[in-house]
Design an enzyme around this catalytic site. Structure first.
Site, PDB file in Angstrom:
ATOM      1  N   HIS A   1       5.884 -14.483  -5.735  1.00  0.00           N
ATOM      2  CA  HIS A   1       6.894 -15.334  -4.764  1.00  0.00           C
ATOM      3  C   HIS A   1       8.145 -15.904  -5.641  1.00  0.00           C
ATOM      4  O   HIS A   1       8.095 -16.686  -6.289  1.00  0.00           O
ATOM      5  CB  HIS A   1       6.639 -16.102  -3.222  1.00  0.00           C
TER       6      HIS A   1
ATOM      7  N   GLU B   1      -2.142 -12.991   4.243  1.00  0.00           N
ATOM      8  CA  GLU B   1      -1.068 -13.345   5.295  1.00  0.00           C
ATOM      9  C   GLU B   1       0.005 -13.534   4.419  1.00  0.00           C
ATOM     10  O   GLU B   1      -0.119 -13.479   2.537  1.00  0.00           O
ATOM     11  CB  GLU B   1      -1.617 -14.689   5.119  1.00  0.00           C
TER      12      GLU B   1
ATOM     13  N   ASP C   1       2.415 -14.763   2.118  1.00  0.00           N
ATOM     14  CA  ASP C   1       2.569 -15.839   0.082  1.00  0.00           C
ATOM     15  C   ASP C   1       1.600 -16.347   0.477  1.00  0.00           C
ATOM     16  O   ASP C   1       1.511 -17.720   0.393  1.00  0.00           O
ATOM     17  CB  ASP C   1       4.342 -16.630   0.446  1.00  0.00           C
TER      18      ASP C   1
ATOM     19  N   GLU D   1      10.125 -15.334 -13.383  1.00  0.00           N
ATOM     20  CA  GLU D   1       9.133 -13.838 -12.790  1.00  0.00           C
ATOM     21  C   GLU D   1       8.221 -13.333 -13.269  1.00  0.00           C
ATOM     22  O   GLU D   1       7.918 -12.797 -13.662  1.00  0.00           O
ATOM     23  CB  GLU D   1      10.216 -13.456 -11.526  1.00  0.00           C
TER      24      GLU D   1
HETATM   25  C1  GRF Z   1      12.254 -11.512  -6.693  1.00  0.00           C
HETATM   26  O1  GRF Z   1      12.509 -12.996  -6.625  1.00  0.00           O
HETATM   27  C2  GRF Z   1      10.606 -11.301  -6.332  1.00  0.00           C
HETATM   28  O2  GRF Z   1       9.950 -12.832  -6.249  1.00  0.00           O
HETATM   29  C3  GRF Z   1      10.931 -11.460  -4.763  1.00  0.00           C
HETATM   30  O3  GRF Z   1      11.813 -10.225  -4.489  1.00  0.00           O
HETATM   31  C4  GRF Z   1      12.084 -10.158  -5.454  1.00  0.00           C
HETATM   32  C5  GRF Z   1      12.574  -9.720  -5.678  1.00  0.00           C
HETATM   33  O4  GRF Z   1      13.205  -8.260  -7.359  1.00  0.00           O
HETATM   34  N1  GRF Z   1       9.563 -11.138  -3.824  1.00  0.00           N
HETATM   35  P1  GRF Z   1      13.169  -7.304  -8.561  1.00  0.00           P
HETATM   36  O5  GRF Z   1      12.839  -6.550  -7.279  1.00  0.00           O
HETATM   37  O6  GRF Z   1      11.760  -7.602  -9.056  1.00  0.00           O
HETATM   38  O7  GRF Z   1      14.646  -7.522  -9.028  1.00  0.00           O
END
Ligand code: GRF
Length: 204
Positions: A112, A146, A148, A177
């Site tokens: 997330h 649930e 996130d 990420e």
């Molecule tokens: C990311 O920002 C992730 O955190 C959210 O959706 C986005 C997906 O990006 N859940 P990608 O498809 O991995 O480029």
């Protein structure tokens, strides 16, 4: 004999940059696993083409108008048939239901783009900017049914600047990420942790 690698399945709905980052780390040998299947609920998800170029098997399992039990049976069966033990949601825009949770207990991860429990939901960057926090980031957590919500495995933070817009904040978070997801996968693969209520605790 070579040790069998852990099978990973990735669920996407769109761009697939987290999927790509995971695959990059698998290819580099940083993650000792194999991506066996990428599933999208949308046939036109750009991430599908990327997965194909990377030589990963893909599948489209539409969810629109169906009950979660209906499409999740198909999903769980496809993943199990490929010996997948860890499922990673990477921009998968559907809530995970009972069938998948029972098929992969504590073995489904989600990412997330905010520091949970702050700013859950579909437009985290908008909510972060509207609230005016000075720090944001990303969270990789275990999926518990649930939105996130489950125990937190890894978080990484980034500053929020006064002149940020969604367009400038999102890529700063996304870069983290890509790092956070692979870190979390490696922790899960190591098995060196326990879950105590909401707390995800690394073995000493
Ligand atoms: C990311 O920002 C992730 O955190 C959210 O959706 C986005 C997906 O990006 N859940 P990608 O498809 O991995 O480029």
């Amino acid at each position: 004999m070579a040790e069998a690698k852990t099978g990973i399945g990735i669920l996407i709905s769109g761009r697939g940059s987290n999927m790509q980052a995971i695959q990059r780390n698998v290819a580099a040998g940083f993650i000792n696993a194999e991506i066996r299947l990428v599933i999208s609920n949308k046939a036109d998800a750009p991430g599908l083409k990327i997965a194909q170029t990377l030589g990963v098997e893909t599948m489209v399992i539409p969810t629109k108008g169906l009950k979660p039990e209906e499409y999740e049976q198909e999903m769980a069966a496809a993943l199990k048939a490929r010996d997948v033990t860890l499922v990673c949601l990477a921009g998968y825009m559907r809530l995970i239901g009972r069938v998948m949770l029972e098929a992969f207990p504590n073995m489904i991860l989600n990412i997330h783009p905010a520091l949970l429990p702050a700013f859950p939901g579909e437009d985290a960057h908008r909510d972060v900017l509207a609230y005016g926090v000075k720090v944001s980031g990303c969270t990789v957590h275990i999926v518990d049914g649930e939105v996130d919500h489950g125990p937190i495995v890894v978080q990484r933070s980034v500053p929020v600047y006064d002149d940020d817009t969604k367009e400038t904040l999102a890529p700063r978070v996304l870069e983290q990420e890509w790092v956070a997801y692979s870190m979390a996968i490696n922790i899960i693969l190591s098995g060196q942790y326990r879950i105590d209520g909401r707390r995800f605790i690394l073995n000493q």
